[in-house]
Design a protein around this motif. Sequence first.
Motif, PDB file in Angstrom:
ATOM      1  N   LEU A   1       1.433   4.634  -2.716  1.00 57.12           N
ATOM      2  CA  LEU A   1       1.396   6.034  -2.272  1.00 57.12           C
ATOM      3  C   LEU A   1       2.683   6.768  -2.633  1.00 57.12           C
ATOM      4  O   LEU A   1       2.644   7.926  -3.084  1.00 57.12           O
ATOM      5  N   LEU A   2       3.814   6.094  -2.444  1.00 57.33           N
ATOM      6  CA  LEU A   2       5.103   6.721  -2.769  1.00 57.33           C
ATOM      7  C   LEU A   2       5.227   6.998  -4.259  1.00 57.33           C
ATOM      8  O   LEU A   2       5.762   8.026  -4.672  1.00 57.33           O
TER       9      LEU A   2
ATOM     10  N   ASP B   1       0.833  -1.210   0.000  1.00 54.32           N
ATOM     11  CA  ASP B   1       0.000   0.000   0.000  1.00 54.32           C
ATOM     12  C   ASP B   1       0.866   1.259   0.000  1.00 54.32           C
ATOM     13  O   ASP B   1       0.587   2.228  -0.710  1.00 54.32           O
ATOM     14  N   GLU B   2       1.919   1.233   0.805  1.00 52.98           N
ATOM     15  CA  GLU B   2       2.816   2.396   0.846  1.00 52.98           C
ATOM     16  C   GLU B   2       3.543   2.561  -0.482  1.00 52.98           C
ATOM     17  O   GLU B   2       3.792   3.687  -0.928  1.00 52.98           O
TER      18      GLU B   2
ATOM     19  N   ASP C   1       2.829   7.694  -6.245  1.00 50.78           N
ATOM     20  CA  ASP C   1       1.989   8.859  -6.542  1.00 50.78           C
ATOM     21  C   ASP C   1       2.645  10.155  -6.073  1.00 50.78           C
ATOM     22  O   ASP C   1       2.509  11.199  -6.713  1.00 50.78           O
ATOM     23  N   LYS C   2       3.361  10.080  -4.976  1.00 59.70           N
ATOM     24  CA  LYS C   2       3.967  11.269  -4.370  1.00 59.70           C
ATOM     25  C   LYS C   2       5.225  11.730  -5.111  1.00 59.70           C
ATOM     26  O   LYS C   2       5.452  12.927  -5.247  1.00 59.70           O
TER      27      LYS C   2
END
Length: 132
Positions: free
Chosen positions: A68-69, A64-65, A71-72
């Motif tokens: 997110l990373l 999951d992380e 996308d960031k």
Amino acid sequence: MDQKSVHTYLQAKPGTFITKPFAQEVDVYKVQHKMFATLYEGKEGQTNANGEPVWWLNLKCDPDEALLLRDKYSSIVPGYHMNKRLWNTIVLDGSIPEDELKKLIDDSYNIVVDNLPTAQREELARITSGDN
């Protein structure tokens, strides 16, 4: 962080050793014979602002992380030649803050250590505490 400082940080993790099972130019960082990072020169011709080659770092990550990373940061992509669900490739182009990069390295190392069999975790603890 550049390639040299990343290498130094990776190598300083307790019980870490480096192998080269894929190619001479690919450093594979392991703890208790389990890989937690790779570091290698990226695509040919890819250079930073100083004209130096850009290095790539593969790190294990919570699935999951990992998303997110990605996308960031545009410099974090699915793991090159790795399980793309569990690994990220980080292009060391200077766009990720040092503290964040160190946290990602720490997380990768800890994911691997936390999943070691109890006997290997205990052996690692003895090695790192100096109780050989």
